[in-house]
Write a protein that holds these residues in place. Structure first.
Motif, PDB file in Angstrom:
ATOM      1  N   PHE A  99      -8.267 -24.421   9.108  1.00 37.20           N
ATOM      2  CA  PHE A  99      -9.318 -25.144   9.825  1.00 37.20           C
ATOM      3  C   PHE A  99     -10.339 -24.189  10.438  1.00 37.20           C
ATOM      4  CE2 PHE A  99     -10.711 -27.225  13.900  1.00 37.20           C
ATOM      5  CZ  PHE A  99     -11.575 -28.125  13.307  1.00 37.20           C
ATOM      6  N   ILE A 100      -9.858 -23.079  11.016  1.00 35.81           N
ATOM      7  CA  ILE A 100     -10.773 -22.107  11.629  1.00 35.81           C
ATOM      8  C   ILE A 100     -11.637 -21.455  10.549  1.00 35.81           C
ATOM      9  CG2 ILE A 100     -10.919 -19.980  12.991  1.00 35.81           C
ATOM     10  CD1 ILE A 100      -8.366 -20.877  14.425  1.00 35.81           C
ATOM     11  N   SER A 101     -11.060 -21.241   9.371  1.00 33.71           N
ATOM     12  CA  SER A 101     -11.826 -20.715   8.238  1.00 33.71           C
ATOM     13  C   SER A 101     -12.965 -21.665   7.858  1.00 33.71           C
ATOM     14  CB  SER A 101     -10.898 -20.503   7.033  1.00 33.71           C
ATOM     15  OG  SER A 101     -11.622 -20.082   5.901  1.00 33.71           O
ATOM     16  N   VAL A 102     -12.682 -22.969   7.907  1.00 29.89           N
ATOM     17  CA  VAL A 102     -13.707 -23.975   7.598  1.00 29.89           C
ATOM     18  C   VAL A 102     -14.858 -23.898   8.596  1.00 29.89           C
ATOM     19  CG1 VAL A 102     -14.183 -26.458   7.537  1.00 29.89           C
ATOM     20  CG2 VAL A 102     -12.145 -25.557   6.431  1.00 29.89           C
ATOM     21  N   SER A 141     -17.305  -7.685  10.656  1.00 21.93           N
ATOM     22  CA  SER A 141     -15.856  -7.566  10.406  1.00 21.93           C
ATOM     23  C   SER A 141     -15.078  -8.470  11.342  1.00 21.93           C
ATOM     24  CB  SER A 141     -15.404  -6.114  10.588  1.00 21.93           C
ATOM     25  OG  SER A 141     -16.055  -5.262   9.685  1.00 21.93           O
ATOM     26  N   LEU A 142     -15.529  -8.525  12.583  1.00 19.92           N
ATOM     27  CA  LEU A 142     -14.883  -9.368  13.586  1.00 19.92           C
ATOM     28  C   LEU A 142     -15.042 -10.845  13.249  1.00 19.92           C
ATOM     29  CD1 LEU A 142     -13.520  -9.540  16.440  1.00 19.92           C
ATOM     30  CD2 LEU A 142     -15.808  -9.491  17.408  1.00 19.92           C
ATOM     31  N   THR A 175     -10.822  -3.754  13.884  1.00 18.83           N
ATOM     32  CA  THR A 175     -11.005  -5.075  14.476  1.00 18.83           C
ATOM     33  C   THR A 175     -10.087  -6.089  13.796  1.00 18.83           C
ATOM     34  OG1 THR A 175     -12.818  -5.497  12.928  1.00 18.83           O
ATOM     35  CG2 THR A 175     -13.411  -4.646  15.089  1.00 18.83           C
ATOM     36  N   VAL A 176     -10.187  -7.338  14.195  1.00 21.29           N
ATOM     37  CA  VAL A 176      -9.467  -8.418  13.522  1.00 21.29           C
ATOM     38  C   VAL A 176     -10.440  -9.573  13.292  1.00 21.29           C
ATOM     39  CG1 VAL A 176      -7.202  -7.854  14.485  1.00 21.29           C
ATOM     40  CG2 VAL A 176      -8.699  -9.423  15.726  1.00 21.29           C
ATOM     41  N   SER A 177     -10.107 -10.420  12.355  1.00 14.83           N
ATOM     42  CA  SER A 177     -10.978 -11.543  12.034  1.00 14.83           C
ATOM     43  C   SER A 177     -10.774 -12.699  13.010  1.00 14.83           C
ATOM     44  CB  SER A 177     -10.682 -12.025  10.615  1.00 14.83           C
ATOM     45  OG  SER A 177     -11.321 -13.254  10.365  1.00 14.83           O
ATOM     46  N   ALA A 196      -8.740  -7.207  23.849  1.00 15.88           N
ATOM     47  CA  ALA A 196      -8.588  -6.277  22.724  1.00 15.88           C
ATOM     48  C   ALA A 196      -9.765  -6.371  21.756  1.00 15.88           C
ATOM     49  CB  ALA A 196      -7.279  -6.562  21.989  1.00 15.88           C
ATOM     50  N   LEU A 197     -10.286  -7.575  21.541  1.00 20.42           N
ATOM     51  CA  LEU A 197     -11.428  -7.738  20.630  1.00 20.42           C
ATOM     52  C   LEU A 197     -12.625  -6.931  21.111  1.00 20.42           C
ATOM     53  CD1 LEU A 197     -11.329 -11.599  19.914  1.00 20.42           C
ATOM     54  CD2 LEU A 197     -10.463  -9.753  18.478  1.00 20.42           C
ATOM     55  N   VAL A 198     -12.879  -6.984  22.412  1.00 19.65           N
ATOM     56  CA  VAL A 198     -14.020  -6.260  22.987  1.00 19.65           C
ATOM     57  C   VAL A 198     -13.766  -4.754  22.951  1.00 19.65           C
ATOM     58  CG1 VAL A 198     -15.407  -5.905  25.072  1.00 19.65           C
ATOM     59  CG2 VAL A 198     -14.608  -8.206  24.484  1.00 19.65           C
ATOM     60  N   LEU A 199     -12.577  -4.341  23.373  1.00 15.86           N
ATOM     61  CA  LEU A 199     -12.259  -2.909  23.432  1.00 15.86           C
ATOM     62  C   LEU A 199     -12.283  -2.262  22.049  1.00 15.86           C
ATOM     63  CD1 LEU A 199      -9.355  -2.753  26.054  1.00 15.86           C
ATOM     64  CD2 LEU A 199     -11.785  -2.355  26.404  1.00 15.86           C
ATOM     65  N   ASN A 200     -11.714  -2.942  21.056  1.00 23.34           N
ATOM     66  CA  ASN A 200     -11.663  -2.367  19.711  1.00 23.34           C
ATOM     67  C   ASN A 200     -13.048  -2.237  19.081  1.00 23.34           C
ATOM     68  OD1 ASN A 200      -8.899  -2.241  19.910  1.00 23.34           O
ATOM     69  ND2 ASN A 200      -8.501  -4.041  18.667  1.00 23.34           N
ATOM     70  N   LEU A 201     -13.941  -3.161  19.434  1.00 22.93           N
ATOM     71  CA  LEU A 201     -15.307  -3.095  18.911  1.00 22.93           C
ATOM     72  C   LEU A 201     -15.964  -1.777  19.309  1.00 22.93           C
ATOM     73  CD1 LEU A 201     -17.530  -4.700  17.401  1.00 22.93           C
ATOM     74  CD2 LEU A 201     -18.273  -5.556  19.633  1.00 22.93           C
ATOM     75  N   PHE A 202     -15.854  -1.431  20.595  1.00 27.39           N
ATOM     76  CA  PHE A 202     -16.437  -0.172  21.086  1.00 27.39           C
ATOM     77  C   PHE A 202     -15.560   1.026  20.722  1.00 27.39           C
ATOM     78  CE2 PHE A 202     -18.554  -3.261  23.864  1.00 27.39           C
ATOM     79  CZ  PHE A 202     -19.865  -2.837  23.748  1.00 27.39           C
ATOM     80  N   GLY A 203     -14.232   0.823  20.746  1.00 23.43           N
ATOM     81  CA  GLY A 203     -13.316   1.913  20.403  1.00 23.43           C
ATOM     82  C   GLY A 203     -13.531   2.425  18.989  1.00 23.43           C
TER      83      GLY A 203
END
Length: 393
Positions: A99-102, A141-142, A175-177, A196-203
């Motif tokens: 559903f999230i993919s849709v 990528s995110l 990152t992750v999707s 983690a989403l925010v930190l990994n983006l800059f990391g």
């Protein structure tokens, strides 16, 4: 004391990245320091303030509603298969990905997502000292995933130099999707997933800036995004429904294989050496756990989970962490949760290499050659994110 360990941990991570640098003279320290400060402020805002609580609660509620809608479809198709009171992982965690993919497909079709990705990417390029291409790629990528992102760059893939390819691939692995964030939130506390989403983006930018520094000339920094073939709305829905289902089935298959293999290897090691393979890996990763701010008494168990994530994938490690067999403090749970939210594992090398190779064989071979260096950098990103959170918790 925790602040001293955390600061020391940041220094160690930056030093490990520096040791692997392809050109130490070109490293730009100002953007790196700026992004570390942004990471600390972001963590403080999201985890320790009332505004952060409102943001986290809102995002968590949003994904909670999406999962409820998704479960309507899952229940209609698979209702009655689960025993009363039981919640099979495939039905409750993996199938909602469809559903999230849709939803992602609809946002892509309406041109909302590409506009958002370009806008955020442009702003990031003003902070990270990199090009628009690298900044767009990290955001994309995110949003769309570590393999799908390269389809959007298909037009210029053949023209991208080796150094820029490393940064693009490292961002994708760090990152992750968004499509599987809801699944993560069923196993980990949402506040750590969002942080983690925010930190990994800059990391990802921080570590890539050290391991792989280079200058981008303005004339070379042209962003050409491949537009998807013109489809009707319902053709698009069908494609994204099937894509989401493929992801759910692939993750499910990988979990079956990896968990079974881990159980077999653990049993073999216990018979031969009187210690499980996971415990052995735990001892190897314990020093890393310690520099991340995890207490010595919990370092071996935490190291085992960290190693499991790298050797198998994040889902296996998250299931282990949330299974209740470990008695970690709340602070350790937070640090480990943030560490686990990324695609930094061996299987991702194959996924990214295969994705690029399917679009451009020559560039796919280039990516394959620096596969281990990719994993090294992406793992440092996860460690850095865990350390930043340990400063705040």
């Amino acid at each position: 004391m925790k602040f001293v360990i955390s600061i020391l941990g940041i220094v160690v991570v930056l030093l490990l990245a520096w040791l692997a640098s392809s050109n130490r003279k070109k490293i730009k320290f100002k953007p790196i320091i700026t992004m570390i400060v942004i990471q600390i402020i972001s963590s403080l805002l999201l985890l320790n303030t009332e505004y952060g609580l409102i943001i986290i609660t809102g995002i968590s509620a949003f994904f909670g509603i999406l999962l409820e809608y998704a479960n309507e479809g899952v229940s209609f198709v698979f209702g009655g298969m689960a025993n009363e009171g039981e919640a099979p992982f495939f039905l409750t965690v993996l199938l909602p990905i469809v559903f999230i993919s849709v939803l992602i497909g609809i946002l892509q079709h309406l041109k909302i997502l590409p506009f958002f990705m370009r806008g955020i990417g442009f702003l990031l390029s003003k902070v990270n000292g990199m090009g628009k291409l690298e900044s767009y790629n990290a955001v994309a990528s995110l949003m769309v995933g570590q393999s799908e992102v390269f389809i959007t760059l298909k037009k210029q893939l053949a023209l991208i130099p080796k150094q820029r390819m490393y940064t693009l691939c490292a961002s994708a692995m760090s990152t992750v999707s968004i499509s599987i964030v809801g699944a993560y939130m069923t196993m980990l506390e949402p506040k750590y997933v969002v942080t983690a989403l925010v930190l990994n983006l800059f990391g990802g930018f921080i570590i890539a800036s050290i391991i792989n520094p280079y200058e981008v000339e303005p004339s070379e920094d042209i962003l050409e995004i491949q537009e998807s073939e013109k489809q009707s709305f319902f053709e698009m829905l069908g494609e994204y429904i099937l894509d989401g289902f493929k992801v759910a089935v692939i993750v499910g298959a990988m979990l079956i294989g990896f968990i079974a293999l881990m159980a077999a290897i653990n049993q073999l090691f216990e018979l031969l050496f009187n210690i499980s393979f996971q415990q052995l890996l735990g001892y190897l990763f314990a020093p890393i756990a310690i520099i991340m701010g995890i207490p010595l008494s919990e370092a071996v168990s935490a190291g085992g989970i960290m190693a499991t994530k790298m050797v198998t994938n994040e889902f296996v490690a998250m299931l282990d962490l949330s299974g209740g067999s470990h008695h970690f403090s709340e602070r350790t749970m937070g640090i480990l949760s943030v560490f686990l939210v990324s695609f930094a594992n061996f299987s991702s090398i194959g996924i990214i290499t295969g994705a690029v190779k399917s679009l451009n064989e020559k560039q796919g071979n280039v990516v394959a050659r620096f596969g281990l260096k990719l994993l090294y950098g992406a793992t440092l990103v996860s460690i850095l994110s865990g350390i930043i959170v340990s400063l705040i918790l």
